[in-house]
Design an enzyme around this catalytic site. Structure first.
Site, PDB file in Angstrom:
ATOM      1  N   HIS A  96       1.115  -1.401  -0.337  1.00 37.90           N
ATOM      2  CA  HIS A  96      -0.159  -0.042   0.357  1.00 37.90           C
ATOM      3  C   HIS A  96       0.674   1.460   0.076  1.00 37.90           C
ATOM      4  O   HIS A  96       2.106   1.352   0.313  1.00 37.90           O
ATOM      5  CB  HIS A  96      -0.846   0.340   0.326  1.00 37.90           C
ATOM      6  CG  HIS A  96      -2.039   1.266   1.145  1.00 37.90           C
ATOM      7  ND1 HIS A  96      -1.457   3.086   1.623  1.00 37.90           N
ATOM      8  CD2 HIS A  96      -3.228   1.013   0.255  1.00 37.90           C
ATOM      9  CE1 HIS A  96      -3.298   3.188   1.225  1.00 37.90           C
ATOM     10  NE2 HIS A  96      -4.467   2.180   0.392  1.00 37.90           N
ATOM     11  N   GLU A 169      -4.247   2.333  -6.989  1.00 30.64           N
ATOM     12  CA  GLU A 169      -4.716   3.102  -6.448  1.00 30.64           C
ATOM     13  C   GLU A 169      -3.772   4.473  -6.825  1.00 30.64           C
ATOM     14  O   GLU A 169      -2.649   5.104  -6.519  1.00 30.64           O
ATOM     15  CB  GLU A 169      -4.175   2.830  -5.100  1.00 30.64           C
ATOM     16  CG  GLU A 169      -5.566   1.865  -4.585  1.00 30.64           C
ATOM     17  CD  GLU A 169      -5.175   1.795  -3.170  1.00 30.64           C
ATOM     18  OE1 GLU A 169      -6.790   1.832  -2.248  1.00 30.64           O
ATOM     19  OE2 GLU A 169      -5.023   1.384  -2.864  1.00 30.64           O
TER      20      GLU A 169
HETATM   21  C1  PEP Z   1      -7.195   3.532   0.536  1.00 31.09           C
HETATM   22  O1  PEP Z   1      -6.125   3.742   1.039  1.00 31.09           O
HETATM   23  O2  PEP Z   1      -6.783   2.282  -0.482  1.00 31.09           O
HETATM   24  C2  PEP Z   1      -8.197   4.244  -0.284  1.00 31.09           C
HETATM   25  C3  PEP Z   1      -9.023   2.793  -0.844  1.00 31.09           C
HETATM   26  O3  PEP Z   1      -8.832   5.201   0.490  1.00 31.09           O
HETATM   27  P1  PEP Z   1      -9.826   5.801   0.188  1.00 31.09           P
HETATM   28  O4  PEP Z   1     -10.238   4.980  -0.204  1.00 31.09           O
HETATM   29  O5  PEP Z   1      -9.928   6.658   1.355  1.00 31.09           O
HETATM   30  O6  PEP Z   1      -9.292   7.106  -0.162  1.00 31.09           O
END
Ligand code: PEP
Length: 256
Positions: A96, A169
């Site tokens: 992550h 992400e």
């Molecule tokens: C994450 O940190 O994996 C994430 C998706 O966070 P958020 O939905 O709060 O942006």
């Protein structure tokens, strides 16, 4: 045939034990009639044993937020893939961006963790990749995604029944309140898929990989993502801390 969609909650270090168990019970209740898709919650380490009791034989599954690459030994503070399996985990988040940033996790660490988890065989890794704001603004996103996948997965053999989840992400979108445009997610997912196809072959990617999106998804913006061709699910942070909000998001993705 399309894969069953998966919706994963990342609770980070946001809840204490009592809050974690309360939320797990609420989510269990909300999804008690779940008959399609997959729901996974990822609480902190200290909650895993109790979560296992709550979610035993339940359609809602759970995972950890990190793992170490060795099975056993003098590694103070670490938790092995075997220990996660022992606590009932079926999933584990790897690499992550918050761990890359705060715990200095680098490509080598992430690669070793993935290898150890796949060797263990009972855990599905959720591998997070994504560009930061600077990389995005200077048009380096495609290269970053290609590079992160290569560094994470090069030289790893994928056997028939191993599942791997790649979570795209974009770092700048996480926790920002602004999700990426769905069309941009689709583009990034295509880059990821093509890279994986090159590395492992089309058949393996089709059968063993899921590509999901994470970054500021809420019940208000998730609608825009449901028709994307290359989206197999969502990783949800902030919005997963409220059982009703998480349930609404999942229902929209699963078209339930
Ligand atoms: C994450 O940190 O994996 C994430 C998706 O966070 P958020 O939905 O709060 O942006």
């Amino acid at each position: 045939m399309k894969k069953e969609k998966i919706i994963i909650a990342n609770w980070k270090m946001k809840l204490n034990l009592a809050e974690t168990l309360k939320l797990a019970k609420e989510i269990k209740e909300k999804f008690k009639n779940l008959n399609k898709g997959k729901i996974v919650v990822c609480p902190n380490f200290i909650s895993l044993i109790e979560i296992n009791k709550i979610l035993k034989n339940n359609p809602v599954k759970f995972g950890a937020q990190d793992v170490f690459w060795e099975g056993k030994g003098a590694y103070t503070g670490e938790i092995s893939p075997e220990m996660l399996v022992e606590s009932g985990c079926e999933y584990v988040i790897i690499g992550h961006s918050e761990r890359r940033k705060f715990m200095m996790e680098n490509y080598e660490i992430i690669h070793k963790e993935i290898k150890a988890v796949l060797k263990q065989k009972k855990l599905t890794p959720i591998i997070c990749i994504g560009e930061n704001w600077d990389e995005r603004k200077t048009d380096r996103r495609d290269f970053v995604l290609f590079d992160q996948l290569q560094q994470a997965l090069s030289g790893i053999d994928i056997t028939d029944n191993q599942n791997i989840i790649i979570a795209y992400e974009p770092i700048w979108a996480i926790g920002s309140g602004t999700a990426i445009e769905p069309s941009e997610a689709e583009y990034a997912h295509k880059i990821i898929k093509l890279t994986l196809n090159d590395m492992f072959g089309i058949k393996t990617v089709k059968e063993n990989f899921r590509i999901i999106y994470g970054g500021s998804i809420t019940n208000d913006n998730v609608n825009g993502f449901i028709n994307l061709d290359n989206l197999d699910g969502m990783l949800v942070g902030g919005a997963s801390l409220d059982a009703e909000e998480f349930y609404k998001i999942a229902k929209i993705i699963l078209r339930d």
